[in-house]
Write a protein that holds these residues in place. Structure first.
Motif, short mmCIF file in Angstrom:
data_model
loop_
_atom_site.label_atom_id
_atom_site.label_comp_id
_atom_site.label_asym_id
_atom_site.label_seq_id
_atom_site.Cartn_x
_atom_site.Cartn_y
_atom_site.Cartn_z
N LYS A 28 61.38 -0.90 -13.84
CA LYS A 28 61.15 -0.55 -15.40
C LYS A 28 63.06 0.61 -15.41
O LYS A 28 63.79 1.11 -14.49
CB LYS A 28 60.21 1.29 -15.41
CG LYS A 28 58.95 0.20 -15.10
CD LYS A 28 58.41 1.60 -15.03
CE LYS A 28 56.68 0.77 -15.14
NZ LYS A 28 55.53 1.92 -14.92
N ASN A 44 64.37 0.25 -24.25
CA ASN A 44 63.12 -0.81 -22.81
C ASN A 44 63.07 -1.83 -23.80
O ASN A 44 63.02 -2.53 -22.93
CB ASN A 44 62.05 0.79 -22.98
CG ASN A 44 62.16 1.90 -22.22
OD1 ASN A 44 62.59 2.02 -20.80
ND2 ASN A 44 61.64 3.29 -22.49
N GLY A 65 54.51 7.45 -24.95
CA GLY A 65 54.62 6.25 -24.12
C GLY A 65 56.43 5.61 -23.56
O GLY A 65 56.15 4.27 -23.11
N VAL A 66 57.18 6.00 -23.50
CA VAL A 66 58.33 6.07 -22.94
C VAL A 66 58.31 6.54 -22.51
O VAL A 66 58.69 8.01 -22.68
CB VAL A 66 59.10 5.90 -24.89
CG1 VAL A 66 60.79 5.47 -23.79
CG2 VAL A 66 59.35 5.31 -25.33
N LEU A 67 59.07 6.16 -21.27
CA LEU A 67 59.70 7.16 -19.99
C LEU A 67 61.12 7.35 -20.24
O LEU A 67 61.89 6.72 -21.02
CB LEU A 67 59.66 6.57 -18.50
CG LEU A 67 57.83 5.81 -17.76
CD1 LEU A 67 58.21 4.59 -17.30
CD2 LEU A 67 57.74 6.62 -17.64
N GLU A 88 57.02 11.17 -19.67
CA GLU A 88 56.76 10.46 -20.59
C GLU A 88 56.51 11.34 -21.85
O GLU A 88 56.13 11.71 -22.32
CB GLU A 88 54.91 9.67 -19.71
CG GLU A 88 54.90 8.03 -21.09
CD GLU A 88 53.47 7.90 -20.44
OE1 GLU A 88 53.16 6.55 -21.24
OE2 GLU A 88 53.26 7.93 -19.29
N ILE A 113 64.82 2.44 -17.59
CA ILE A 113 64.92 4.39 -17.99
C ILE A 113 65.44 4.67 -17.98
O ILE A 113 66.54 4.95 -17.50
CB ILE A 113 64.09 5.08 -16.99
CG1 ILE A 113 62.99 4.52 -16.33
CG2 ILE A 113 63.80 6.27 -17.62
CD1 ILE A 113 62.08 4.88 -15.26
N ILE A 120 55.77 12.78 -14.76
CA ILE A 120 56.07 10.64 -14.18
C ILE A 120 55.73 11.54 -12.19
O ILE A 120 55.42 11.09 -11.43
CB ILE A 120 56.07 9.86 -14.39
CG1 ILE A 120 55.58 10.24 -16.29
CG2 ILE A 120 56.06 8.97 -13.79
CD1 ILE A 120 54.00 9.76 -15.93
N VAL A 150 52.98 15.70 -18.64
CA VAL A 150 53.69 14.58 -18.84
C VAL A 150 54.82 14.53 -17.61
O VAL A 150 55.91 13.25 -18.11
CB VAL A 150 55.05 15.67 -20.69
CG1 VAL A 150 54.05 15.30 -21.42
CG2 VAL A 150 56.09 16.58 -20.09
#
Length: 172
Positions: A63, A161, A94-96, A91, A65, A36, A34
């Motif tokens: 992005k 987001n 699907g969300v950072l 992540e 975050i 990134i 998970v």
């Protein structure tokens, strides 16, 4: 058939691997699958009306975050950020999300046979611990990243987001 075998081998390379980080004296581990990236602490923009542990948002290469101070998430005292403080970008669904930690250690290979269930202490923080990993250096508290944030938190991160994405689109 060969493609399936290659896929399984690739997936297996991340099995039982945990990125370890410190919060005070404790060492925590989170599934490498998970994670990134890891970045140094940077300017955080405060967002009003969010829980105290959500420090705000950062702009990482365009992005937006949300960042969470893990000390505050675990109801610990706030500690000023230093040059060792890192943001571990993960992540989840699907969300950072950026996790602010005191420092990142290493990636450890901790097999299931070296993981025991956490003690039943009825502590609120204990619900975030999937297991205790035994290593030569001691123990690593393995986080259950699926339980780190409530559904309300997830919705809030989604909105943060979405809001920033809408603002970017409106600016273009």
């Amino acid at each position: 058939m060969d493609d399936e075998k290659v896929f399984q081998e690739e997936e297996d390379t991340q099995k039982d691997k945990y990125l370890t980080f410190s919060l005070g004296e404790e060492v925590y581990g989170i599934d490498i699958k998970v994670v990134i990236e890891i970045i140094g602490i940077q300017k955080i923009t405060v967002v009003p009306e969010v829980p105290e542990y959500v420090r705000g948002i950062i702009n990482l290469r365009g992005k937006i975050i949300p960042v969470v101070d893990m000390r505050l998430r675990f109801k610990r005292d706030f500690r000023e950020y230093t040059d060792r403080t890192c943001i571990v970008v993960i992540e989840v669904n699907g969300v950072l999300i950026g996790l602010i930690v005191d420092g990142v250690s290493e990636v450890l290979d901790i097999t299931e046979k070296n993981v025991v269930p956490p003690p039943d202490l009825k502590a609120s923080q204990n619900k975030y611990i999937r297991g205790i990993g035994k290593t030569e250096e001691g123990v690593v508290l393995l986080l259950d990243w699926m339980k780190l944030f409530s559904e309300d938190d997830q919705e809030m991160f989604d909105e943060m987001n979405a809001d920033t994405a809408e603002n970017r689109e409106a600016a273009e």
